[in-house]
Scaffold this active site. Structure first.
Site, PDB file in Angstrom:
ATOM      1  N   ASP A  29       0.909  -1.137   0.000  1.00  0.00           N
ATOM      2  CA  ASP A  29       0.000   0.000   0.000  1.00  0.00           C
ATOM      3  C   ASP A  29       0.949   1.187   0.000  1.00  0.00           C
ATOM      4  O   ASP A  29       1.507   1.539   1.040  1.00  0.00           O
ATOM      5  CB  ASP A  29      -0.875  -0.008   1.263  1.00  0.00           C
ATOM      6  CG  ASP A  29      -1.874   1.136   1.240  1.00  0.00           C
ATOM      7  OD1 ASP A  29      -1.593   2.150   0.583  1.00  0.00           O
ATOM      8  OD2 ASP A  29      -2.932   1.012   1.876  1.00  0.00           O
ATOM      9  N   HIS A  30       1.150   1.787  -1.181  1.00  0.00           N
ATOM     10  CA  HIS A  30       2.261   2.747  -1.300  1.00  0.00           C
ATOM     11  C   HIS A  30       2.078   3.950  -0.380  1.00  0.00           C
ATOM     12  O   HIS A  30       3.031   4.658  -0.084  1.00  0.00           O
ATOM     13  CB  HIS A  30       2.459   3.194  -2.751  1.00  0.00           C
ATOM     14  CG  HIS A  30       1.421   4.124  -3.251  1.00  0.00           C
ATOM     15  ND1 HIS A  30       0.264   3.700  -3.836  1.00  0.00           N
ATOM     16  CD2 HIS A  30       1.355   5.471  -3.217  1.00  0.00           C
ATOM     17  CE1 HIS A  30      -0.460   4.745  -4.160  1.00  0.00           C
ATOM     18  NE2 HIS A  30       0.162   5.829  -3.795  1.00  0.00           N
ATOM     19  N   LYS A  43       4.949   6.503   2.391  1.00  0.00           N
ATOM     20  CA  LYS A  43       5.146   7.959   2.422  1.00  0.00           C
ATOM     21  C   LYS A  43       5.645   8.377   3.794  1.00  0.00           C
ATOM     22  O   LYS A  43       5.109   7.953   4.814  1.00  0.00           O
ATOM     23  CB  LYS A  43       3.826   8.681   2.109  1.00  0.00           C
ATOM     24  CG  LYS A  43       3.373   8.557   0.668  1.00  0.00           C
ATOM     25  CD  LYS A  43       2.057   9.299   0.477  1.00  0.00           C
ATOM     26  CE  LYS A  43       1.507   9.106  -0.908  1.00  0.00           C
ATOM     27  NZ  LYS A  43       2.137   9.956  -1.909  1.00  0.00           N
ATOM     28  N   GLU A  55      -8.853  15.199  -4.027  1.00  0.00           N
ATOM     29  CA  GLU A  55      -8.051  15.469  -5.226  1.00  0.00           C
ATOM     30  C   GLU A  55      -8.741  16.535  -6.043  1.00  0.00           C
ATOM     31  O   GLU A  55      -9.981  16.560  -6.112  1.00  0.00           O
ATOM     32  CB  GLU A  55      -7.919  14.207  -6.074  1.00  0.00           C
ATOM     33  CG  GLU A  55      -7.067  13.132  -5.442  1.00  0.00           C
ATOM     34  CD  GLU A  55      -6.998  11.905  -6.346  1.00  0.00           C
ATOM     35  OE1 GLU A  55      -6.555  12.044  -7.490  1.00  0.00           O
ATOM     36  OE2 GLU A  55      -7.411  10.835  -5.892  1.00  0.00           O
ATOM     37  N   HIS A 103      -5.909   2.898   1.652  1.00  0.00           N
ATOM     38  CA  HIS A 103      -5.144   4.007   2.232  1.00  0.00           C
ATOM     39  C   HIS A 103      -5.831   4.634   3.445  1.00  0.00           C
ATOM     40  O   HIS A 103      -5.212   4.871   4.478  1.00  0.00           O
ATOM     41  CB  HIS A 103      -4.929   5.109   1.196  1.00  0.00           C
ATOM     42  CG  HIS A 103      -4.361   4.634  -0.092  1.00  0.00           C
ATOM     43  ND1 HIS A 103      -3.453   3.616  -0.168  1.00  0.00           N
ATOM     44  CD2 HIS A 103      -4.553   5.050  -1.361  1.00  0.00           C
ATOM     45  CE1 HIS A 103      -3.118   3.428  -1.440  1.00  0.00           C
ATOM     46  NE2 HIS A 103      -3.780   4.286  -2.173  1.00  0.00           N
TER      47      HIS A 103
END
Lengths: 507, 361
Positions: free
Chosen positions: A196-197, A201, A235, A259
C-alpha cells in the site's frame, strides 16, 4: 560491543546492508514499472542503497531483446527519475538488467526465468535472494504465484524468496480471501509483501512519530477528550486517462478500503510494544476489528456516495464524470465517498470517525483532523468575534506536510474577545532532506525483508470486512446518484452523515 | 561588499546592509526583513533547521559561499558567515533572505537567511558576543572554521552544539586527531574526513554481512587503505573504525615505504595495517581498500565508474568481480552531508578517533 553474530560493523550506519538480491518485475513494460519502479531502483542505486550486488529481471509479454528493454529502461529513468541520472551509475545498473519475454501462464517463460536467475547466481558465485514484484493486472497475481510454486521458484534452500503484490487485493472480501488463499498455498505469509504505497510515504509514517514520540498527545488521545475525527483525501483532478480502471473501482475501493483505513488504523491504534512489523500490524488489526461494519440497512445513514458533475476547476470549465473520456454511459461509479465509522473499544467508543475522499474537489489535500471536545464552561463573551471554538489538531499529509493546532487567542483590544489561531509546524521548514519516493522505501524494505509498511493478510481481510457491506448496500440502492459540481467541496448530502454539532472542514 | 551584492543579485529577495554596524542592529534588521517578507506573502516560511556559523578568511568568502551554494537542499536555514580581514576594526554586515527553489501554487515557499559579516582579527576572541544575538534560539548551532581561527571556535563553544571540522585540512595527522579529540570533549563533532569514509565503511559492512562471511571478521589479518596523499586522516579513521568495531588493540604506525605501517592486535591474530598514498587520486578521500583474512579470502574495493569496483578472491583461487553501485557525492555532497549529520548522532566516530589517535602516538 555488538557480538559478531550481529555484524558489529553496521552500528551507526544509516544504510544497513541488504543481502545480494535479484529483483524480478512481472509487468516490466507496464506503466507502474516505467513511471515508478525503474526510477525508484535507479535512485536507490544512485544513493548506494541497493544491495551490494543487485540484478534486475523484467518479465513481460512483449517479445523484445534485452538491448531494447535496457534502452527503454534508460529512457524512462531519464524521464521520470526525481534526479538527473548519473550516466555512469545508470550504465552500470543497466549492465545487470535482463529481459524475459512471455505470458504469465506460459510454463516455458518460467523455465527461462529460472535459467536467468541461476545464471546470475552462477556468475556471482553466490545464491542471490529473489524478490518477485507483481506489477501486473490483479487477475494475474494468483496465476504468477501458482506458476512460481510449480516451477520451484517459491523457495530456495540458501536464500530468501519474497513476493511483492500491488493493490488491489481483490474487489471484495470473497475475492481477497480467494487471492490470499491462493498466495498462501504457495508462500508463507512472511514471504508476502502487499504494497500500500501510502504507507511508504514519510508523511504517513510521521503519524506514528507524532503520536508515540510526544507525551503531549497521549493523555488526550481518547473518547474523554476527542469529539470526532475527520480523515480527508481530496483530489482536484478528475479521472483523466484512468477512467478504464477507475470506473470498475470507484472512490471507496480506490482509496477508502486501503489508504484511508490504514490512516485510521495508525491514528487509533494502541502504542505497539516495538516497531517491529508484526507488533505494529497486530495493533492496526485490532483497530480494524473493532470497527463495527455497517449493516446493509445502516449504509444510507452512515455513508454517502456521489459523482462529480461539470463545474469549474482552476478557473476553467471541466466536464462531469459521465462526460469524461472512456467513462461508460450511465455509469454509477462514485467519485466521492464519505463514511461515518466508529471504533468500538475502550479508547474510542462513541467517537465518530469520518472519512471523505473524492475527485475534482476544490483542492488537493490529505489530512487528519482531530477535534477536541469543547471547554465545559465559557466565561468569555461570544459577541464581536467567531468566539471560542473547540481545539483541533490537524495533521496534513499533502501538499504542505505538517501539524497545526488551533487554539483560542485573545483579539488585541480593550475587550476580551476570542478567536481561533493556529500554531503550525511545517515539516518542510525543519527538515531539508528530500523525502524518498514511497516506492524507493518499499522496494528496499521488501528486499530487506522488513514488512512493517506492508499490509498483512488479516489486515486486508479486516479492511474488506468493513467495506463489503457498504458495497452491497450501494449495489441494492438504485436511486439517482447525488452529484456535486466539479471544483466544489463535495455533495451537500455528505452533511447528512455528520452527528449533531459536527461539521466537515473546508476543503 | 558592493561586488558581492551585484554578483548575487539574482538570488536576492530582501537585503539589508550597513557598514560599521552592531550585532543588535543586524538582529533588528533581520527581524524587519522577516516581517516585511511575511507581510508581502503569507505563503512563505523561514526554514528552521540549524544555524551555521562560519569563520573564514575574507579572501575566501566567495569560495565558501560557492561551496555552500552547491550543497543544495542541505543549505543551513540561517547562515552567519564571519569573514576575517586583517587590520579591520569595525563590523560590516549584509543580511539577505533567499527563497529556495520555485514552489508550485499552494505549496509552501521556504526561505533561508544569510548574514555576511566582515570582522577583524581583534573580534575573534569574543566572537560569541557578536554571533549570539544573530542565531535563532532553540535551533542547533553548528560552527565551521575552515581556515583555522581556533580562538574564534573556542569562544563560540558556549553557543555551539556541533562543530564541523575537516581533519584532512591539518597537514599533521597527529595534530588533527588531537584537535578533533579536544573538540569532542566540548561539543559534538562532525568530521568531513570521517564522512569521506562512509561509503567505504558501508560497503565493508555489507561485504561481511552474509552470515558465512561475517564469521571471517574475526580472521581479518591485513588491511590496506589507499588514499590521496593528504587524506591520511580519512584512512586512519577507517582503520580506527574497523579496530574499534572488531575489538582490536591498536598498535603504533610508523612511516614505511612512503606510507604508514603498523599492527593492531586482534583476538586471534595480529592485523597488519597499511596506509598507501595514491598520487593519482585527485579528489580527497580514499582510493581503495584491500582486506585479507587468515582464511585466505581477499576483498578489494576500488573507486570505479558508477560506484566501487569490488573483487573477492578465495583461498582456492576463485574470483568474483562486481560493481557496488553509487554516485560520487563530490566535495559539495560531503559538505552537505556534514550539515545534515549535524542533526544526527553517530556513536562510532569517537571510538574510531580514539584508535586513530592511539595509532599515531
Amino acid at each position: 560491543m555488538a557480538t559478531v553474530e550481529q555484524n558489529p560493523l553496521t552500528e551507526g550506519l544509516e544504510r544497513l546492508p541488504v543481502h545480494p538480491t535479484t529483483l524480478v518485475i512481472f509487468g516490466g513494460t507496464g506503466d507502474l514499472a516505467k513511471r515508478k519502479l525503474l526510477p525508484a531502483i535507479y535512485n536507490l542505486a544512485h544513493e548506494g542503497a541497493l544491495p551490494e550486488r543487485f540484478n534486475l529481471i523484467a518479465v513481460s509479454r512483449s517479445d523484445i531483446p534485452h538491448g531494447d528493454y535496457q534502452a527503454m529502461a534508460r529512457e524512462v529513468i531519464q524521464e521520470f527519475s526525481r534526479r538527473p541520472p548519473d550516466p555512469k551509475v545508470l550504465d552500470r545498473l543497466l549492465e545487470n538488467v535482463r529481459y524475459v519475454p512471455g505470458t504469465f501462464d506460459d510454463d516455458s517463460m518460467y523455465e527461462r526465468l529460472k535459467e536467468c536467475l541461476e545464471k546470475f547466481d552462477e556468475d556471482g558465485g553466490l545464491v542471490f535472494n529473489r524478490a518477485f514484484y507483481l506489477s501486473t493486472a490483479p487477475q494475474f497475481f494468483s496465476v504468477i504465484v501458482g506458476k512460481l510454486g510449480e516451477h520451484g521458484l517459491n523457495e530456495s534452500p540458501e536464500s530468501e524468496v519474497r513476493v511483492v503484490i500491488e493493490k488491489p487485493i481483490g474487489t471484495n472480501l470473497a475475492e481477497a480471501r480467494e487471492l490470499n488463499q491462493a498466495v498462501l498455498s504457495v508462500l508463507r505469509e512472511d514471504q508476502v509483501f502487499r504494497i500500500d504505497h501510502y504507507l511508504g510515504k514519510e508523511t504517513v509514517q510521521n503519524t506514528m512519530a507524532l503520536r508515540f514520540a510526544n507525551g503531549l498527545f497521549e493523555p488526550i488521545w481518547n473518547r474523554n477528550y476527542i469529539d470526532y475525527v475527520q480523515i480527508t483525501a481530496a483530489e482536484d483532478l478528475g479521472v483523466g486517462t484512468r477512467a478504464g480502471y477507475y470506473d470498475t473501482s470507484g472512490a471507496l475501493r480506490d482509496l477508502v478500503q486501503n489508504h484511508m483505513l490504514q490512516l485510521l488504523a495508525l491514528l487509533c491504534m494502541e502504542p505497539p510494544v516495538t516497531f517491529s512489523a508484526d507488533d505494529v500490524r497486530d495493533e492496526k488489526v485490532k483497530v480494524l476489528h473493532a470497527i463495527h461494519p455497517p449493516t446493509v440497512e445502516e449504509v444510507p445513514d452512515m455513508t454517502v456516495r456521489s459523482q462529480y458533475a461539470q463545474g469549474m476547476s482552476g478557473g476553467q470549465g471541466v466536464p462531469g464524470y459521465l462526460d469524461e473520456a472512456d467513462v461508460p454511459k450511465g455509469s454509477r461509479t462514485e467519485t466521492f465517498a464519505a463514511l461515518r465509522l466508529e471504533v468500538d473499544n475502550w479508547r474510542w467508543a462513541g467517537v465518530p470517525i469520518y472519512l471523505r475522499t473524492g475527485k475534482r474537489l476544490a483542492r488537493k489535500i490529505t489530512e487528519i483532523a482531530v477535534t477536541l471536545k469543547p471547554v465545559p464552561h465559557l466565561a468569555f463573551e461570544q459577541q464581536g468575534s467567531v468566539g471560542v471554538q473547540p481545539n483541533q489538531l490537524i495533521m496534513t499529509m499533502q501538499p504542505n506536510e505538517g501539524v497545526a493546532i488551533s487554539i483560542g487567542a485573545k483579539i488585541p483590544g480593550t475587550r476580551m474577545r476570542i478567536r481561533p489561531v493556529n500554531m503550525e509546524f511545517l515539516y518542510g521548514t525543519a527538515f531539508l532532506s528530500q523525502s524518498p519516493e514511497a516506492y524507493e522505501r518499499l522496494i528496499l524494505d521488501a528486499m530487506r525483508g522488513d514488512a512493517t509498511l506492508f499490509t498483512r493478510v488479516d489486515e486486508v481481510e479486516a479492511q474488506w470486512r468493513i467495506i463489503d457491506p457498504i458495497l452491497q448496500g450501494w449495489a441494492q440502492d438504485d436511486s439517482p446518484l447525488p452529484q456535486y459540481p466539479a471544483g466544489s467541496s463535495g455533495p451537500e448530502e455528505a452533511n447528512g452523515i455528520l452527528r449533531e454539532g459536527h461539521r466537515w472542514r473546508t476543503i | 561588499m558592493a561586488d558581492d551584492l551585484a554578483r548575487r543579485a539574482d538570488f536576492m529577495d530582501g537585503v539589508w546592509h550597513e557598514q560599521d554596524t552592531t550585532p543588535s542592529d543586524i538582529a533588528d534588521a533581520l527581524q524587519e526583513l522577516l516581517k516585511q517578507r511575511h507581510d508581502e506573502d503569507e505563503g512563505v516560511a523561514p526554514a528552521r533547521v540549524l544555524n551555521l556559523v562560519v569563520i573564514a578568511d575574507r579572501e575566501w568568502r566567495g569560495e565558501i559561499l560557492n561551496r555552500l551554494e552547491r550543497v543544495g537542499r542541505y543549505h543551513p536555514s540561517r547562515l552567519i558567515l564571519c569573514a576575517v580581514e586583517r587590520g579591520r576594526t569595525t563590523i560590516d554586515a549584509i543580511a539577505t533572505l533567499r527563497m529556495e527553489g520555485d514552489p508550485k501554487p499552494g505549496e509552501l515557499a521556504l526561505y533561508h537567511e544569510e548574514v555576511l559579516l566582515d570582522v577583524g582579527e581583534q573580534h575573534l576572541p569574543k566572537m560569541d558576543t557578536i554571533v549570539d544575538p544573530l542565531v535563532v534560539s532553540d535551533l542547533a548551532t553548528v560552527v565551521w572554521s575552515p581556515h583555522k581561527h581556533d580562538e574564534a571556535v573556542d569562544s563560540l563553544m558556549r553557543l555551539a552544539q556541533v562543530v564541523l571540522i575537516d581533519s584532512e585540512q591539518e597537514p599533521d595527522p597527529a595534530t588533527a586527531a588531537a584537535r578533533a579529540t579536544e573538540l569532542e570533549q566540548l561539543s559534538y563533532v562532525v568530521d568531513l574526513a570521517w564522512l569521506r569514509s562512509t561509503p567505504w565503511r558501508e560497503r565493508v559492512a555489507a561485504t561481511f554481512d552474509p552470515a558465512r562471511l561475517r564469521r571471517e571478521l574475526g580472521a581479518i589479518s591485513a588491511v590496506t587503505v589507499r588514499h590521496r596523499p593528504d587524506s591520511v586522516v580519512t584512512g586512519l579513521l577507517f582503520c580506527g573504525w574497523l579496530a574499534s568495531r572488531l575489538g582490536w588493540d591498536p598498535g603504533h604506525v610508523v612511516t614505511h615505504d612512503g606510507g604508514l605501517f603498523g599492527r593492531c592486535h586482534g583476538r586471534r591474530q595480529d592485523v597488519e595495517i597499511k596506509l598507501d598514498p595514491d598520487p593519482t587520486m585527485t579528489a580527497p578521500g580514499l582510493a581503495g581498500i584491500t582486506i585479507q583474512t587468515a582464511l585466505g579470502t581477499e576483498i578489494d574495493l576500488n573507486r570505479g565508474p558508477g560506484g566501487l569496483s569490488a573483487r573477492r578472491r578465495t583461498k582456492d583461487g576463485r574470483e568474483s568481480n562486481w560493481t557496488v553501485l553509487g554516485a560520487s557525492r563530490g566535495e559539495a555532497g560531503i559538505l552537505g552531508e556534514g550539515i545534515r549529520q549535524a542533526l544526527l548522532r553517530d556513536p562510532t566516530y569517537e571510538p574510531a578517533l580514539e584508535v586513530a589517535q592511539a595509532m599515531l602516538r
